[in-house]
Design an enzyme around this catalytic site. Structure first.
Site, PDB file in Angstrom:
ATOM      1  CE  LYS A 193      -4.250  -1.655   1.971  1.00 21.28           C
ATOM      2  NZ  LYS A 193      -5.176  -1.511   3.098  1.00 21.28           N
ATOM      3  N   GLY A 350       9.822  -4.753   8.212  1.00 26.56           N
ATOM      4  CA  GLY A 350       8.788  -5.751   7.961  1.00 26.56           C
ATOM      5  C   GLY A 350       9.183  -6.931   7.089  1.00 26.56           C
ATOM      6  N   GLY A 373       9.082  -1.216  12.311  1.00 25.48           N
ATOM      7  CA  GLY A 373       8.549   0.145  12.392  1.00 25.48           C
ATOM      8  C   GLY A 373       9.630   1.204  12.561  1.00 25.48           C
TER       9      GLY A 373
HETATM   10  C1  3PG Z   1       8.960  -4.519  16.794  1.00 24.83           C
HETATM   11  O1  3PG Z   1       8.728  -5.722  16.889  1.00 24.83           O
HETATM   12  O2  3PG Z   1       8.885  -3.891  15.709  1.00 24.83           O
HETATM   13  C2  3PG Z   1       9.462  -3.807  18.009  1.00 24.83           C
HETATM   14  O3  3PG Z   1       9.802  -4.712  18.994  1.00 24.83           O
HETATM   15  C3  3PG Z   1       8.450  -2.797  18.478  1.00 24.83           C
HETATM   16  O4  3PG Z   1       7.271  -3.443  18.875  1.00 24.83           O
HETATM   17  P1  3PG Z   1       5.909  -2.633  18.938  1.00 24.83           P
HETATM   18  O5  3PG Z   1       5.512  -2.354  17.517  1.00 24.83           O
HETATM   19  O6  3PG Z   1       4.943  -3.518  19.667  1.00 24.83           O
HETATM   20  O7  3PG Z   1       6.184  -1.357  19.687  1.00 24.83           O
HETATM   21 MG    MG Z   2       5.969  -3.626  15.212  1.00 21.59          MG
END
Ligand code: 3PG
Ligand code: MG
Length: 394
Positions: A193, A350, A373
């Site tokens: 996306k 990701g 993230g």
């Molecule tokens: C992740 O897995 O990207 C980090 O450990 C952060 O985890 P969260 O998105 O639950 O804050």
């Molecule tokens: Mg995450």
């Protein structure tokens, strides 16, 4: 970059509160991918070698400030012990007593820090309680640095603070890719996306010389130019946005590379009947699932002309064969150029790591981030609170 590292700290006899990210995938009570665990070993070993007592602070999943037994970090203990090659103590509660009971040479892991309501609130009183447990704070959790939480942000202001080895490696690699890169720089941005990557695209346009757009996102750009995309995944409502991004790129002198040929199937399934057609010739009932060979050749040519590559997101539906072909071919070409010393290649976020692993290319990139993230937010040009806190402390 103005943070301290473990080399700047005197750790002998000190309790080192070490924020790590071992938020690893678990299935049926077992860790299924220990990458994040193996990446923190240099930090743990260095702290031990310098006579410090590593107390690992980490989160697992999202218990939202409550004790959720299924989200205990205890599940990671066997994998952590196997990777480290030594026993690791675990403190479910009374952290201070557990730290006192930990002997020199031992490692202690504290229970999921997100069981405490103060953690995600970045609560000052909770951070002070954490700080009281140790002498030095070491943040080795780049992949959690986009969260301003007590154990990633507030505590850094309360103790002498430094970056761990993984944090250092991540920050140096990212600096080499976007901070002060060798030019030309090419970026690959793929995935489903456009809507999730608007900030990222607009930041990259100002920083890179060419930008490859792949995956479902590319369909939105094709459609915005009046090209029929059949039944393909496409955010038609973002046509104006896509056109604005292309106009901005043109103004900034950033070349956008979109698929010129595409692999089309009638359904999203492994081995579905498929054909390669020009991007302008997608049948009405067709679904674009990958970029075609001419597009791959163009992407590889852009890699060959570049000195630096930053990659986030697959070029096609790489999870199902044969729609992994473009991702695999481009990833291998990047890996080959990297091995030949012609390209600095940095990837993260990701699906990217699994796509590069699938291509057998991840180990041959200059650097593959463990972050999801946090990598995206960094590519968006945002300040990561966990990193900023270290910089102020340093
Ligand atoms: C992740 O897995 O990207 C980090 O450990 C952060 O985890 P969260 O998105 O639950 O804050
Ligand atoms: Mg995450």
């Amino acid at each position: 970059m103005s943070w301290k590292t473990l080399d700047d700290m005197d750790l002998a006899g000190k309790t080192v509160l070490t924020r790590v990210d071992i938020n690893v995938p678990v299935q049926d009570g077992r860790v299924t991918d220990d990458t994040r665990i193996t990446r923190i070993l240099p930090t743990i070993r260095d702290i031990l070698a310098k006579g410090g007592k590593p107390v690992l602070i980490a989160h697992f999943d999202r218990p939202k400030g409550k004790v959720v037994p299924d989200m205990s970090l205890k599940v990671t203990l066997p994998a952590l012990e196997a990777a480290l090659g030594q026993r690791v103590r675990f403190a479910a509660e009374d952290f201070a007593a557990a730290i006192a009971a930990t002997e020199p040479g031992e490692v202690l892991l504290l229970e999921n820090i997100r069981f405490f309501p103060g953690e995600e609130k970045n609560d000052a009183a909770f951070a002070a309680e954490l700080a009281a447990l140790g002498d030095i704070y070491c943040n080795d959790a780049f992949s959690a640095a986009h969260r301003a939480h007590a154990s990633t942000e507030a505590v850094a202001h309360l103790l002498p603070a430094c970056a761990g080895r993984l944090m250092e490696a991540e920050l140096r690699a990212l600096e080499a890719a976007l901070g002060n890169p060798a030019r030309p720089v090419v970026a690959v941005v793929g995935g489903a996306k456009v809507s999730t990557k608007l900030d990222l695209l607009s930041n990259l346009i100002d920083k890179v010389d060419s930008l490859v757009i792949g995956g479902g996102m590319a369909n939105t750009f094709l459609a915005a130019q009046g090209i029929g995309v059949g039944k393909s995944l496409c955010e038609h409502d973002l046509a104006d946005t896509a056109r604005a991004i292309m106009a901005k790129a043109e103004g900034a002198g950033c070349e956008i590379i979109l698929p010129g040929d595409v692999v089309v199937a009638d359904r999203f399934a492994a081995g579905a009947d498929h054909e390669t057609v020009a991007a302008g010739a997608v049948p009405e009932g067709g679904m674009i699932l990958d970029a075609g060979p001419e597009t791959v050749a163009r992407i590889v040519a852009a890699f060959e002309a570049a000195r630096t590559l930053i990659w986030n997101g697959p070029l096609g539906a790489f999870e199902i064969a044969p729609f992994d072909a473009a991702t695999v071919a481009a990833a291998r070409a990047a890996a080959d150029l990297t091995e030949a010393g012609r390209l600095v290649s940095v990837a993260g976020g990701g699906d990217t790591v699994s796509a590069l692993n699938h291509a057998g290319a991840a180990d041959r990139f200059t650097y593959v981030s463990t972050a999801g993230g946090a990598f995206l937010e960094w590519m968006e040009g945002k300040t990561l609170p966990g990193v900023a806190a270290l910089e102020r402390a340093g």
